[in-house]
Design a protein around this motif. Structure first.
Motif, mmCIF file in Angstrom:
data_model
loop_
_atom_site.group_PDB
_atom_site.id
_atom_site.type_symbol
_atom_site.label_atom_id
_atom_site.label_comp_id
_atom_site.label_asym_id
_atom_site.label_seq_id
_atom_site.Cartn_x
_atom_site.Cartn_y
_atom_site.Cartn_z
ATOM 1 N N LEU A 46 -64.516 -34.157 42.205
ATOM 2 C CA LEU A 46 -64.367 -32.822 42.779
ATOM 3 C C LEU A 46 -65.241 -32.620 44.018
ATOM 4 N N LEU A 47 -66.376 -33.279 44.018
ATOM 5 C CA LEU A 47 -67.359 -33.001 45.070
ATOM 6 C C LEU A 47 -66.836 -33.102 46.501
ATOM 7 N N PRO A 48 -66.118 -34.173 46.842
ATOM 8 C CA PRO A 48 -65.675 -34.254 48.240
ATOM 9 C C PRO A 48 -64.784 -33.089 48.635
ATOM 10 N N PHE A 49 -63.949 -32.630 47.718
ATOM 11 C CA PHE A 49 -63.071 -31.513 48.048
ATOM 12 C C PHE A 49 -63.875 -30.246 48.266
ATOM 13 N N MET A 50 -64.894 -30.121 47.464
ATOM 14 C CA MET A 50 -65.731 -28.934 47.619
ATOM 15 C C MET A 50 -66.442 -28.961 48.955
ATOM 16 N N GLU A 51 -66.988 -30.099 49.271
ATOM 17 C CA GLU A 51 -67.682 -30.243 50.556
ATOM 18 C C GLU A 51 -66.737 -29.890 51.703
ATOM 19 N N TYR A 52 -65.547 -30.400 51.588
ATOM 20 C CA TYR A 52 -64.569 -30.181 52.641
ATOM 21 C C TYR A 52 -64.259 -28.698 52.780
ATOM 22 N N GLU A 53 -64.039 -28.060 51.642
ATOM 23 C CA GLU A 53 -63.660 -26.650 51.706
ATOM 24 C C GLU A 53 -64.799 -25.767 52.168
ATOM 25 N N VAL A 54 -65.992 -26.085 51.699
ATOM 26 C CA VAL A 54 -67.162 -25.319 52.133
ATOM 27 C C VAL A 54 -67.286 -25.430 53.643
ATOM 28 N N HIS A 55 -67.088 -26.635 54.118
ATOM 29 C CA HIS A 55 -67.193 -26.868 55.539
ATOM 30 C C HIS A 55 -66.128 -26.117 56.323
ATOM 31 N N THR A 56 -64.903 -26.139 55.802
ATOM 32 C CA THR A 56 -63.818 -25.419 56.456
ATOM 33 C C THR A 56 -64.120 -23.928 56.524
ATOM 34 N N GLN A 57 -64.588 -23.407 55.400
ATOM 35 C CA GLN A 57 -64.910 -21.972 55.367
ATOM 36 C C GLN A 57 -65.973 -21.631 56.396
ATOM 37 N N LEU A 58 -67.006 -22.459 56.433
ATOM 38 C CA LEU A 58 -68.097 -22.198 57.376
ATOM 39 C C LEU A 58 -67.563 -22.191 58.801
ATOM 40 N N MET A 59 -66.727 -23.188 59.093
ATOM 41 C CA MET A 59 -66.178 -23.328 60.421
ATOM 42 C C MET A 59 -65.346 -22.103 60.780
ATOM 43 N N ASN A 60 -64.473 -21.691 59.848
ATOM 44 C CA ASN A 60 -63.620 -20.527 60.097
ATOM 45 C C ASN A 60 -64.446 -19.277 60.334
ATOM 46 N N LYS A 61 -65.435 -19.101 59.473
ATOM 47 C CA LYS A 61 -66.230 -17.882 59.573
ATOM 48 C C LYS A 61 -67.061 -17.869 60.845
ATOM 49 N N LEU A 62 -67.492 -19.038 61.239
ATOM 50 C CA LEU A 62 -68.263 -19.146 62.471
ATOM 51 C C LEU A 62 -67.391 -18.754 63.660
ATOM 52 N N LYS A 63 -66.173 -19.269 63.661
ATOM 53 C CA LYS A 63 -65.259 -18.967 64.764
ATOM 54 C C LYS A 63 -64.858 -17.502 64.756
ATOM 55 N N LEU A 64 -64.717 -16.984 63.547
ATOM 56 C CA LEU A 64 -64.342 -15.585 63.412
ATOM 57 C C LEU A 64 -65.410 -14.680 64.031
ATOM 58 N N ARG A 65 -66.612 -15.158 64.095
ATOM 59 C CA ARG A 65 -67.683 -14.368 64.687
ATOM 60 C C ARG A 65 -67.928 -14.743 66.149
ATOM 61 N N GLY A 66 -67.102 -15.621 66.633
ATOM 62 C CA GLY A 66 -67.232 -16.006 68.041
ATOM 63 C C GLY A 66 -68.496 -16.774 68.335
ATOM 64 N N MET A 67 -69.007 -17.487 67.368
ATOM 65 C CA MET A 67 -70.267 -18.209 67.556
ATOM 66 C C MET A 67 -70.025 -19.718 67.526
ATOM 67 N N ASN A 68 -71.049 -20.484 67.934
ATOM 68 C CA ASN A 68 -70.825 -21.920 68.039
ATOM 69 C C ASN A 68 -71.901 -22.800 67.393
ATOM 70 N N ALA A 69 -72.825 -22.194 66.671
ATOM 71 C CA ALA A 69 -73.830 -23.040 66.019
ATOM 72 C C ALA A 69 -74.324 -22.413 64.725
ATOM 73 N N LEU A 70 -74.687 -23.253 63.783
ATOM 74 C CA LEU A 70 -75.252 -22.779 62.524
ATOM 75 C C LEU A 70 -76.664 -23.336 62.369
ATOM 76 N N PHE A 71 -77.585 -22.466 61.994
ATOM 77 C CA PHE A 71 -78.946 -22.916 61.704
ATOM 78 C C PHE A 71 -79.284 -22.589 60.255
ATOM 79 N N GLY A 72 -80.235 -23.308 59.745
ATOM 80 C CA GLY A 72 -80.683 -23.062 58.372
ATOM 81 C C GLY A 72 -79.610 -23.297 57.329
ATOM 82 N N LEU A 73 -78.696 -24.204 57.610
ATOM 83 C CA LEU A 73 -77.592 -24.433 56.673
ATOM 84 C C LEU A 73 -78.112 -25.012 55.351
#
Lengths: 351, 1116
Positions: free
Chosen positions: B602-629
């Motif tokens: 299950l782990l790889p799928f979770m990693e993938y989805e978490v990453h996708t969500q982060l990416m989407n949410k980041l773009k939704l906020r018009g931002m381009n970097a994440l800190f303190g992940l």
């Protein structure tokens, strides 16, 4: 999805004044939430009912934990469990020990016994104060009363020290058991009585000796809740003022000559002077007997306030009269006695 | 080496009534340390006993002092039956073992009982007299300072950042021992508390030894965790970053290395000393006496690898070089000769830094210096440093090389637990690297051989290291480790940020500080760390690169994910915001191997989805970097949960993110199309709204300046993950999404639809609120001193009859969102404010039960200034960056000023010193030879002289010598004032707590030691205590109270870097029982309000340069 466990703990304890008030008034969490909703907090903050419920429950839990400490306010200052800024602590204590005057009026002079506590339901109904709040206030009175009962020194100061607030009037009344419940006295509010108690303690108590306005003089040796025996004993000497006809006449002429033309009810004054004077002096003379002490306010109302009122004295008239009535004699004891009586009467002289 | 621990029991107050008949208590106290116990007299019939005991003295050796807690038990005397325990106080005496931490522990401590909670308070005074007061550092690893703070502590300067230290100890959990069946819950809890206290003491001592071995004097970013493995045992493990720190202001520097009995340690001042002639003035005979008079403690025997001849060898070294030199530091992880990345990075560094140097106005002297220095740097870093050291004595050199070799073998992990770094430390950031591994906890367990656990972690670390290498990075920063345990399955996780570091800090860079600083100065400010560390022609993964939007010289990626804090020099547009990805995955209940396998799958799928969500949410906020992940994967009986938190920002150096485009699967359906376009519109609106909310309006750039992007159609971010049971099987996932300009979401089934919906359900915080999980909120820099730290815990039942991933996701999402909403509501009186360091922890205590704990701090900021900042966000941030640079400038100036004061001693030296700090002498004038003889007579004893000298030599200045004699007057006065037992003093001093490393509007003047506390609370009358909420509410409040009391007793007024590492809650409502374990840690400090500081004339002006976020934020 239900939240079984939901807590919020701040390093500095959050105190919501509105919720504190609701808790003190004895509302349940549900009632408090309903009231807060009506207050429009939802619209203001754009939050949800669930958030409001969770918030209210949190505050209620905090208050319940704090209650134990509020029973001994100095402990609240020393305790380490809740970090609360001093001004907030003061607010907590003040609000906790604040009382509804209507309730206090009902309880004034009553014995703070279990019997009285049982009557609280009626009192609650009469005064419109929630029963839980009534019980809390009753317990507060009792707690303060019990705590200062055995202490020496100025009452007001003791209470101030132990409970960080002014609770003296209630204890003073509970101590002296003045009658306050008679129909005659119904027009008097709690505030009136509290003011009277304050003047009496201020002028008459042991601490008041020497420098009357400073009730915190150090020589106080006996419980301050009782009026000093020696003083009350001395008051008997004043009876001579009305017993000796010459003295009474002399007093009357002095007062009348001073007031002629200055007072609208001069004729009535001249006619009633002896009766008034007798009443004013005898009230003091009776204070030595515990039984008679009860009647102190009844006597003042019956024998001074009501006659004056029926003669349509204005408060100004009464003040002028009492000032000159007191000033006509130069004697420390007399002045000390009359200072409190004057203050009480002026406070009580209203509809 | 024996020390004397002295304890005095002064008084108690508010004790519980133990005798129902009299409503009073006959209390007495037992004071226990190690195996020795003392008792006070019984103070009869009082709830406020005044014992005023004599001084109880324990003569103990150093190891015991470090490991054992002082145990104070308050009891009620009973003539006829056994005495009843009222409660206990455990006091960690470690802070008393440092030279300049606390000198006395004195104050009111809550008396704690694991069943009843806090029951009154006790006033205790504790002191430690070491054999000879001057020899305080002579204990095992006593002198090593520990900091939870993940940056260089505010009143220190990092001389060298050595690198990773780790250790773990294992024991049987008392709760699972056979004896637990017959003893009371109280006894069991106390046994556990005591064991963990002992284990953390032992762990800390062992880590301390490792630090000494590396010649460090401190551990920064110390993170200690417990793994409650149930029947297989109890693991206490810790990681940290070993450093050599130097006290900044005039308070005395601490250097345990100076005269320690450990053989490694005693070499330090000599081996490092580039100036052997200074010994000529020193009394050499007593020196030898000193080093031999104390035999190394037994724990050292195995480590004393270097021979005694080292000692005699050093004074013979050749005359000192007249130029600053670099040393190969054994602990420096960059020195692995086989690392091609390192060489490249060094070259990169030079390439990028020297060019701009010509254009800048730097004095020729400095320029020449810096160039010559960089040559040396290059040589040193590439492993040939010793060759350049021709002026150095031969024997010395070989010794150094030997040590480098041997130490390198031990130090295989170039990891740093720090998240904030001195300016210039971070050269490039590659991206997030993470590794997870699923393990089955073995039932057979030998506490004396924790090798299996060690091996597990070593495996994971190895994997992290190889990921970092793949990203062209030689180091991992912002490194952390965690576990999630459910029954016998354990997920080990590690993550960090691959980075290229400036080797200056990894070596003895004291001398070179100024020069290096100049070079850094000239490199483009605020974007250097964004530039890719990997070779663009040979990228480790497909990525979309452009020229840096800031300097236009280097390539940058389109998105950057990191686990560190935003570097202070970074140029940010607008404000940041907290971004979370939340995820649930159902899992079949299974046993052992099968369970582990299904989790692994299950782990790889979770990693993938978490990453996708982060990416989407980041773009939704018009931002381009994440800190303190921080990605947390929690394992439960029948599900896995993933929660990722990070702070999104818009970095000016990175390209503007493209939008999100939705693509339907069946484009012929008209209604469907309409629906899609409706969604698209909603998303576009949200992006526009968010840009406005977070003030993201980057300056428009003409396209031609940017240059043509590298033809690489696919974009992907820097998350490299892998999960495996064996580390060699690295499965790489293609985490790329869509095309260049827009991020395409394909809605091909209901799942995807749900995903899009959930994207849009994240509501922004109410107006006046911002939130982030980093130390500082990007874009806000005008904090007021008002802070509120809090912990909120929620346990919810995910009660759905037929749970699906979607419903669970939604529930989990709602749970988090509601929790945040509730926080905003609670703290509404603090508006405008920002929730900083928001730290979510998820646990799955039982089937369908989710527990979320949040600790954060709310800080109010000044709205008026914020509004000003709004008008010109970019200018503001640039201005901020430039002021930061000024601060960086001050940094070397302070060092440069030393030579002036290094002229012959005069009584007016202090004045001189103060004055010199302003003059800013050019570095070229640095005087290296110093006449020590003139002040030899000033020293009271030779030991002190040696101490002084060692320190001065280390720093290459005399400055610290004066400070050694007088500690910070403020702090000293405070302590003196406190040392009077304050029984009569009823006012409780305020202790601030914050998860941040600083306090806004205040300056930390002293670190008093680490706070690391573990408590268990249990109840058998859950309903009576207000149910689970009442129980936990009281317990958390009690934990706060005990932390505050300990800090106050140390003389502190705040805890920084506070963290609740563990909150394990278990309930059994049927039995009316509950139990909770909480583990917290932080750094006890003394702070002074900046407003008060200005009024203190005694504070030296040199104390000012602190390139810290707090100072920067407040002064701008």
């Amino acid at each position: 999805m239900s939240s079984d466990l939901d807590v919020f703990v701040g390093n500095t304890t959050l105190i919501d004044e509105e919720v504190y008030r609701l808790w003190l008034d004895g509302h349940s969490v549900a009632e408090a939430v309903a009231r807060r909703l009506r207050g429009g907090v939802l619209e203001r903050e754009g939050t949800s009912v669930a958030v409001l419920q969770s918030d209210t429950r949190d505050h209620y839990r905090t208050f319940q934990m704090l209650e134990r400490l509020l029973h001994a306010p100095p402990r609240l200052l020393q305790q380490l469990l809740f970090q609360i800024p001093p001004e907030r602590q003061a607010l907590l204590v003040q609000r906790y020990y604040a009382f509804d005057e209507a309730l206090a009026r009902e309880l004034l002079g009553k014995k703070l016994s279990k019997g009285t506590k049982k009557e609280l339901d009626e009192v609650s109904a009469r005064t419109g104060v929630g029963i839980r709040s009534c019980r809390r206030q009753f317990d507060n009175f009792k707690r303060v009363f019990k705590a200062v009962e055995e202490l020496r020194g100025p009452l007001a100061e003791n209470i101030q020290q132990l409970f960080l607030l002014d609770y003296a009037a209630i204890v003073f009344f509970a101590n002296s058991r003045f009658e306050t419940g008679k129909r005659r006295l119904q027009f008097l509010s709690f505030a009136d009585f509290a003011a009277c108690a304050q003047s009496m303690m201020g002028h008459w108590s042991q601490g008041a000796l020497g420098e009357p306005p400073d009730p915190r003089a150090p020589e106080a040796a006996e419980p301050d809740g009782d009026l000093p025996k020696s003083f009350l004993q001395d008051l008997k000497e004043l009876k001579v003022l009305v017993a000796d006809k010459d003295l009474l006449d002399q007093h009357k002429s002095l007062v009348c000559s001073a007031l002629r033309g200055k007072i609208s009810v001069y004729n009535e004054l001249e006619a009633n002077f002896k009766a008034l004077s007798r009443a004013l002096v005898n009230v003091g003379g009776k204070l030595t007997h515990a039984r008679d002490v009860r009647d102190f306010f009844v006597d003042l109302v019956e024998k001074v306030i009501e006659p004056c009122r029926s003669d349509k004295w204005s408060p100004g008239d009464l003040r002028l009269f009492l000032t000159h009535y007191t000033a006509a004699r130069h004697q420390a004891l007399w002045e000390r006695y009359m200072a409190a009586i004057t203050a009480c009467l002026l406070r009580m002289y209203h509809d | 080496m024996p020390g004397k621990l002295k304890v005095k029991i002064v008084a108690g107050r508010h004790l519980p009534v133990m005798d129902r008949a009299s409503d009073l208590t006959d209390a007495f106290v037992e004071v226990k340390f190690g195996n020795t116990t003392f008792k006070t007299d019984v103070y009869p019939k009082s709830l406020n006993p005044q014992w005023n005991s004599e001084w109880f003295k324990f003569e103990v050796d150093d190891e015991e002092l470090q490991d054992e807690p002082l145990q104070i038990t308050v009891l009620d005397h009973d003539t006829y039956s056994a005495n009843d325990a009222i409660g206990k106080v455990y006091i960690d005496i470690d802070p008393l073992l440092y030279s300049e931490a606390a000198t006395v522990i004195s104050g009111w401590f809550p008396i704690y009982d694991t069943i009843h909670g806090i029951r009154g308070e006790i006033n205790v005074v504790v002191k430690v007299d070491l054999f000879n007061d001057l020899n305080r550092f002579r204990q095992s690893s006593c002198g090593v300072k520990f900091f939870c703070t993940t940056s260089i502590p505010k009143c220190y300067r990092a001389v060298i950042i050595h690198g990773f230290v780790e250790e773990l100890v294992v024991n049987e959990d008392p709760e699972y021992q056979w004896i637990d069946r017959i003893r009371t819950p109280r006894a069991s809890n106390e046994a556990r508390q005591r064991l963990i206290s002992l284990m953390s003491g032992e762990l800390q001592r062992k880590i301390g030894l490792k630090v000494l071995e590396m010649r460090g004097n401190a551990v920064v970013g110390y993170l200690q965790c417990f793994d409650l493995e149930g029947e297989s045992g109890l693991v206490v493990r810790a990681i940290g970053t070993a450093c050599t720190l130097d006290k900044l202001s005039n308070t005395s520097a601490f250097l345990p290395a100076c005269n320690s009995p450990s053989k490694e340690m005693k070499e330090i001042p000599f081996n490092e000393d580039p100036n052997p002639n200074t010994y000529s003035s020193g009394p050499s005979t007593p020196l030898k006496n000193q080093t031999y008079s104390f035999s190394p403690s037994k724990s050292y025997s195995r480590q004393s690898s270097s021979s005694d001849t080292d000692l005699s060898l050093t004074p013979k070294t050749a005359p000192s070089p007249q130029r600053p030199r670099i040393f190969l530091f054994p602990s420096s992880p960059t020195l692995s000769c086989d690392s091609p990345h390192l060489k490249k990075s060094c070259l990169l560094l030079l390439g990028s830094s020297i060019k701009p140097l010509h254009s800048s106005h730097v004095s020729p002297v400095v320029l020449r210096k810096s160039v010559s220095f960089t040559e040396e740097l290059l040589l040193a870093a590439s492993g040939m440093g010793s060759g350049s050291a021709g002026k150095e004595g031969g024997p010395f050199k070989t010794l150094l090389r030997q040590q480098t070799q041997s130490a390198l073998e031990q130090r295989e992990f170039p990891f740093f637990t720090l998240t904030t770094f001195p300016p210039g430390f971070l050269v490039h950031v590659g991206g997030v690297v993470s590794a997870r591994s699923v393990k089955l906890l073995d039932r057979i367990h030998n506490p004396d051989e924790p090798e299996t656990r060690d091996a597990w972690w070593a495996e994971i670390r190895q994997e992290i290291k190889s990921h970092a290498k793949a990203l062209g990075c030689h180091a991992v920063v912002g490194y952390s480790e965690s576990t999630s345990i459910c029954e016998e399955v354990c997920i080990l996780s590690a993550s960090g940020t691959a980075a290229v570091l400036n080797p200056r800090f990894l070596q003895d860079g004291t001398m070179e500080g100024c020069l290096e600083q100049r070079i850094e100065e000239a490199s483009p400010p605020g974007c250097g760390f964004c530039h890719i560390p990997y070779d663009e022609l040979n990228m480790p993964f497909p990525a979309h690169l452009t020229y840096c939007y800031n300097c236009r010289k280097q390539k940058v990626p389109d998105v950057l994910f990191t686990t560190i804090d935003l570097p202070v020099e970074a140029i940010v547009v607008g404000k940041g915001c907290l971004i979370q990805a939340r995820l649930c995955r159902l899992k079949k209940k299974a046993q052992a191997e099968a369970n582990a396998t299904s989790i692994s799958n299950l782990l790889p799928f979770m990693e993938y989805e978490v990453h996708t969500q982060l990416m989407n949410k980041l773009k939704l906020r018009g931002m381009n970097a994440l800190f303190g992940l921080r990605i947390q994967i929690t394992v439960g009986e029948n599900m896995l949960m993933g929660l990722a938190s990070a702070t999104g920002v818009y970095l000016a150096a990175l390209p503007t993110p493209g939008g999100i485009q939705i693509a339907g699967k069946t484009p012929n359906d008209a209604t469907y199309d309409q629906h899609i376009s409706h969604m698209q519109k909603k998303i576009n609106d949200t992006i526009a709204k968010n840009k406005e909310l977070y003030e993201i309006n980057p300056p428009e750039l003409p396209e031609e300046i940017i240059g043509s992007p590298i033809p690489e159609p696919r974009q992907r971010s820097r998350l490299l993950r892998s999960q495996s049971e064996s580390s060699d099987e690295v499965t790489e996932l293609d985490l790329s999404h869509g095309k260049k300009d827009a991020f395409v979401l394909e809605i091909d089934d209901t799942d995807a639809m749900e995903d899009v919906h959930s994207l849009l359900t994240d509501v922004p915080p109410p107006s006046g609120f911002y939130s982030c999980n980093t130390e500082i909120m990007p874009g806000i820099n005008n904090w007021t001193p008002e802070i509120q730290m809090f912990t909120a815990v929620r346990v919810s039942r995910l009660s759905t009859i037929n749970p699906t991933n979607q419903t669970l996701n939604k529930n989990f999402n709602d749970l988090c969102e509601n929790l945040l909403k509730s926080l905003y509501f609670k703290l509404r009186s603090m508006v405008p404010c920002c929730l900083c360091h928001v730290n979510f922890t998820v646990a799955l205590p039982e089937d369908e039960l989710v527990q979320i704990a949040v600790t954060a701090v709310a800080i109010t900021y000044d709205k008026n200034q914020a509004l000003q900042a709004n008008k010109a966000p970019t200018e503001k941030s640039q201005q901020r960056a430039s002021t930061d640079n000024e601060e960086q400038l001050q940094f070397p100036l302070e060092l440069c000023s030393d030579p002036l004061s290094s002229q012959p001693f005069s009584p007016a030296k202090e004045v001189l010193e103060g004055a010199s700090s302003h003059t800013g002498i050019p570095a070229a004038q640095r005087a290296t030879s110093v006449d020590y003889s003139s002040f030899a007579d000033r020293c009271n004893s030779w030991i002190e002289l040696i101490k002084l000298k060692a320190q001065t030599i280390r720093r290459g200045s005399i400055k610290t010598t004066t400070s050694l004699e007088k500690a910070s007057p403020l702090a000293e006065g405070y302590l003196r004032h406190r040392s009077v037992p304050s029984c009569t003093n009823s006012t409780v001093s305020v202790v601030k707590m914050t998860p941040l490393s600083f306090l806004p509007g205040a300056k930390i003047t002293k670190y008093l030691g680490i706070i690391n506390m573990f408590f268990i609370r249990e109840t058998t009358s859950l309903r009576e205590e207000g149910g689970v909420s009442g129980f936990l509410h009281a317990f958390i409040a009690e934990v706060f109270a005990m932390v505050r009391a300990h800090v106050a007793a140390l003389g502190g007024n705040a805890v920084v870097s506070y963290i609740m590492k563990q909150c394990v809650f278990m309930e059994n409502p049927n039995k009316n029982q509950a139990q909770c374990l909480i583990n917290v840690s932080g750094d006890a400090v003394i702070f002074v309000r900046e407003s008060e500081l200005e009024m203190l004339p005694v504070q030296p002006s040199t104390a000012a340069p602190q390139p810290t976020s707090s100072a920067g934020d407040v002064t701008t």
